[in-house]
Design a protein around this motif. Structure first.
Motif, mmCIF file in Angstrom:
data_model
loop_
_atom_site.group_PDB
_atom_site.id
_atom_site.type_symbol
_atom_site.label_atom_id
_atom_site.label_comp_id
_atom_site.label_asym_id
_atom_site.label_seq_id
_atom_site.Cartn_x
_atom_site.Cartn_y
_atom_site.Cartn_z
ATOM 1 N N ASN A 39 0.837 -1.198 0.000
ATOM 2 C CA ASN A 39 0.000 0.000 0.000
ATOM 3 C C ASN A 39 0.875 1.254 0.000
ATOM 4 N N ILE A 40 1.167 1.738 -1.188
ATOM 5 C CA ILE A 40 2.101 2.872 -1.291
ATOM 6 C C ILE A 40 1.490 4.156 -0.717
ATOM 7 N N ASP A 41 0.160 4.252 -0.722
ATOM 8 C CA ASP A 41 -0.471 5.468 -0.185
ATOM 9 C C ASP A 41 -0.133 5.688 1.289
ATOM 10 N N TYR A 42 0.026 4.593 2.005
ATOM 11 C CA TYR A 42 0.294 4.694 3.442
ATOM 12 C C TYR A 42 1.798 4.709 3.749
ATOM 13 N N ALA A 43 2.602 4.704 2.708
ATOM 14 C CA ALA A 43 4.064 4.747 2.902
ATOM 15 C C ALA A 43 4.476 6.145 3.373
ATOM 16 N N PRO A 44 5.657 6.267 3.948
ATOM 17 C CA PRO A 44 6.168 7.600 4.280
ATOM 18 C C PRO A 44 6.059 8.490 3.054
ATOM 19 N N TYR A 45 5.597 9.701 3.253
ATOM 20 C CA TYR A 45 5.253 10.578 2.134
ATOM 21 C C TYR A 45 6.398 10.709 1.123
ATOM 22 N N ILE A 46 7.609 10.806 1.636
ATOM 23 C CA ILE A 46 8.753 11.074 0.750
ATOM 24 C C ILE A 46 8.998 9.937 -0.249
ATOM 25 N N LEU A 47 8.519 8.734 0.083
ATOM 26 C CA LEU A 47 8.809 7.582 -0.779
ATOM 27 C C LEU A 47 7.939 7.515 -2.023
ATOM 28 N N LYS A 48 6.791 8.195 -1.956
ATOM 29 C CA LYS A 48 5.831 8.033 -3.059
ATOM 30 C C LYS A 48 6.422 8.424 -4.408
ATOM 31 N N SER A 49 7.230 9.482 -4.397
ATOM 32 C CA SER A 49 7.748 9.952 -5.685
ATOM 33 C C SER A 49 8.830 9.029 -6.249
ATOM 34 N N PHE A 50 9.363 8.129 -5.413
ATOM 35 C CA PHE A 50 10.403 7.213 -5.908
ATOM 36 C C PHE A 50 9.814 5.860 -6.310
ATOM 37 N N TYR A 51 8.519 5.716 -6.127
ATOM 38 C CA TYR A 51 7.897 4.399 -6.321
ATOM 39 C C TYR A 51 7.623 4.120 -7.792
ATOM 40 N N ASN A 52 8.077 2.942 -8.195
ATOM 41 C CA ASN A 52 7.809 2.505 -9.556
ATOM 42 C C ASN A 52 7.250 1.090 -9.441
ATOM 43 N N SER A 53 5.959 0.927 -9.658
ATOM 44 C CA SER A 53 5.313 -0.367 -9.392
ATOM 45 C C SER A 53 5.899 -1.472 -10.267
ATOM 46 N N ALA A 54 6.510 -1.091 -11.393
ATOM 47 C CA ALA A 54 7.077 -2.114 -12.287
ATOM 48 C C ALA A 54 8.403 -2.652 -11.744
ATOM 49 N N ASP A 55 9.037 -1.905 -10.847
ATOM 50 C CA ASP A 55 10.329 -2.349 -10.311
ATOM 51 C C ASP A 55 10.467 -1.879 -8.868
ATOM 52 N N ILE A 56 9.972 -2.695 -7.947
ATOM 53 C CA ILE A 56 9.964 -2.251 -6.548
ATOM 54 C C ILE A 56 11.355 -2.288 -5.911
ATOM 55 N N ASN A 57 12.301 -2.950 -6.579
ATOM 56 C CA ASN A 57 13.669 -2.928 -6.047
ATOM 57 C C ASN A 57 14.537 -1.889 -6.733
ATOM 58 N N ASP A 58 13.845 -1.068 -7.479
ATOM 59 C CA ASP A 58 14.505 0.061 -8.116
ATOM 60 C C ASP A 58 15.391 0.750 -7.066
ATOM 61 N N THR A 59 16.633 1.040 -7.408
ATOM 62 C CA THR A 59 17.564 1.544 -6.385
ATOM 63 C C THR A 59 17.074 2.809 -5.683
ATOM 64 N N PRO A 60 16.594 3.843 -6.379
ATOM 65 C CA PRO A 60 16.188 5.054 -5.643
ATOM 66 C C PRO A 60 15.103 4.762 -4.588
ATOM 67 N N PHE A 61 14.182 3.876 -4.905
ATOM 68 C CA PHE A 61 13.128 3.571 -3.935
ATOM 69 C C PHE A 61 13.728 2.925 -2.689
ATOM 70 N N ARG A 62 14.573 1.930 -2.906
ATOM 71 C CA ARG A 62 15.140 1.193 -1.774
ATOM 72 C C ARG A 62 16.115 2.075 -0.981
ATOM 73 N N THR A 63 16.934 2.838 -1.676
ATOM 74 C CA THR A 63 17.890 3.662 -0.932
ATOM 75 C C THR A 63 17.163 4.788 -0.184
ATOM 76 N N ASN A 64 16.104 5.291 -0.783
ATOM 77 C CA ASN A 64 15.354 6.332 -0.068
ATOM 78 C C ASN A 64 14.551 5.770 1.093
ATOM 79 N N LEU A 65 14.156 4.505 0.963
ATOM 80 C CA LEU A 65 13.506 3.835 2.103
ATOM 81 C C LEU A 65 14.514 3.755 3.257
ATOM 82 N N SER A 66 15.715 3.315 2.957
ATOM 83 C CA SER A 66 16.754 3.232 4.001
ATOM 84 C C SER A 66 17.098 4.629 4.528
ATOM 85 N N GLY A 67 17.192 5.584 3.613
ATOM 86 C CA GLY A 67 17.533 6.958 4.014
ATOM 87 C C GLY A 67 16.472 7.554 4.910
ATOM 88 N N TRP A 68 15.216 7.308 4.546
ATOM 89 C CA TRP A 68 14.122 7.827 5.380
ATOM 90 C C TRP A 68 14.178 7.200 6.773
#
Ligand SMILES: Nc1ncnc2c1ncn2[C@@H]1O[C@H](COP(=O)(O)OP(=O)(O)OP(=O)(O)O)[C@@H](O)[C@H]1O
Ligand SMILES: [Mg+2]
Length: 396
Positions: free
Chosen positions: A32-61
């Motif tokens: 549920n990306i809507d309930y994710a930390p707000y900052i992560l939404k813009s890095f989310y790519n449903s076609a590639d959830i292990n996309d590096t920016p999403f994962r690194t920003n998850l760790s960064g957040w």
């Protein structure tokens, strides 16, 4: 550790988290990306959830919710907590905090948010408070002292969450040998109270002969703080005035009432006390974590780095100072120009404020050791800003 990132009771994503390094190694599923930390939404790519920016920003957040490397006296704190790095604390108490409702639920566990959150459930704070705030604190002895929202506090100042009569309060000290921050916080509260601005109420307290500021938690278990940094993250940068206008528009689009007035109020306080540190994590909005509705502008908080705190000189009065407007450092005289409706301010309500501050500083002089000269100079600066505001109101 395979775990689910939760937002209160909502499952956000399934990932592998490495406790030793504080890094999310793999994201398996995003529920549920809507309930994710707000900052992560813009890095989310449903076609590639292990996309590096999403994962690194998850760790960064996640790391950004912890104690930063620039925390005052971090080496002493780590030593007293018997750990090597702040990231070791991040998931000690499921990653829970008192500023939002995110937590890590180990996969296949039956743990419920109701049983672990720090809004309802008490926590031991005495040892952490000592480790964080006292000059000569000892090692913590009880493992339970690390089951605490104190593992997840941002900011450079030494601080500690405590509980008094059921209320969660944040205590904050000064920075290195400087002790003016708590007084500036209290001054800002007094200004806000007189001018009718929404604010976090800071009072003074002492901890082992050290003056600290004390404020209640402004988040409840139904809300989270989303800072301007998170909101602006995916917005293009222009000049600071345009960034400011765009931010207000963003809040108005989410139907936050009086967004402009409330943000103006913050810059009026910054002008009056010459706050140098209005960076983008020192203001934001409150969101309902159940409905995701943006409820309000966050009450004004973190005003300590003010009144030329870094430039005090016993020989000479420094009157100039610069503040922050979004990504730019500017003079206070320039920043205040963003306030469109300054005539609404009744500056007479600040009559007697300088005398009040003078008395307050003298009352604590035996603890702070401030010279009469320093107190006098702080009052001169405050008086000067009040008079400047008076002129602005008259001439507009
Ligand atoms: N009363 C409060 N209720 C809930 N969360 C709070 C409260 N006060 C502060 N916070 C959270 O803790 C963070 C750190 O607090 P604060 O900004 O006051 O500390 P600081 O050390 O002065 O920060 P800085 O590094 O900006 O100087 C804030 O960004 C906010 O997320
Ligand atoms: Mg801050």
């Amino acid at each position: 550790m395979k775990c689910i990132l939760m937002n209160k009771n909502v499952e956000v994503l399934l990932a592998d988290y490495d406790s030793a390094t504080g890094v999310f190694i793999k994201v398996y599923d995003v529920y549920n990306i809507d309930y994710a930390p707000y900052i992560l939404k813009s890095f989310y790519n449903s076609a590639d959830i292990n996309d590096t920016p999403f994962r690194t920003n998850l760790s960064g957040w996640f790391k950004g919710r912890g104690i930063p490397s620039w925390r005052d006296k971090l080496d002493l704190l780590l030593h007293r907590l018997n750990i090597n790095a702040p990231c070791e604390l991040l998931d000690k108490a499921f990653g829970l905090s008192l500023s939002d409702q995110y937590w890590l639920k180990p996969l296949n566990s039956n743990i419920k948010y109701e049983d672990i959150n720090f809004f309802d459930n008490d926590f031991d704070y005495a040892e952490f408070m000592e480790a964080s705030l006292s000059k000569n604190g000892s090692y913590i002895k009880n493992a339970s002292s690390l089951i605490t929202p104190n593992n997840t506090t941002d900011g450079m100042l030494k601080k500690a969450w405590i509980i008094e009569n059921g209320t969660r309060y944040l205590l904050k000290g000064g920075y290195k040998n400087e002790t003016l921050q708590p007084f500036n916080e209290v001054l800002a509260s007094e200004i806000c109270r007189r001018l009718g601005f929404d604010h976090v109420e800071y009072t003074l307290d002492t901890y082992k002969d050290t003056v600290v500021s004390k404020c209640p938690c402004f988040i409840t278990k139904d809300t989270e703080l989303i800072t301007c940094h998170q909101i602006r993250n995916d917005m293009k940068r222009h000049d600071s005035v345009e960034d400011y206008e765009e931010y207000i528009k963003r809040l108005e689009n989410e139907e936050i009432k009086d967004a402009r007035i409330k943000i103006e109020n913050m810059y009026i306080v910054d002008f009056l006390i010459m706050n140098e540190d209005r960076h983008l994590n020192n203001f934001g909005i409150i969101r309902d974590v159940n409905t995701l509705k943006w409820l309000d502008v966050a009450p004004i908080f973190d005003n300590g780095q003010s009144l030329n705190i870094e430039y005090y000189d016993e020989e000479e009065l420094h009157i100039s100072g610069e503040g922050k407007l979004f990504y730019e450092v500017k003079s206070f005289d320039e920043i205040i120009e963003v306030v469109k409706d300054i005539k609404r301010i009744d500056v007479n309500k600040l009559d007697g404020l300088v005398e009040w501050f003078d008395d307050l500083l003298h009352e604590y002089q035996h603890l702070t050791g401030y010279s009469d000269t320093r107190i006098n100079r702080l009052c001169i600066l405050l008086n000067r800003q009040i008079n400047k505001l008076k002129k602005l109101v008259e001439n507009n």
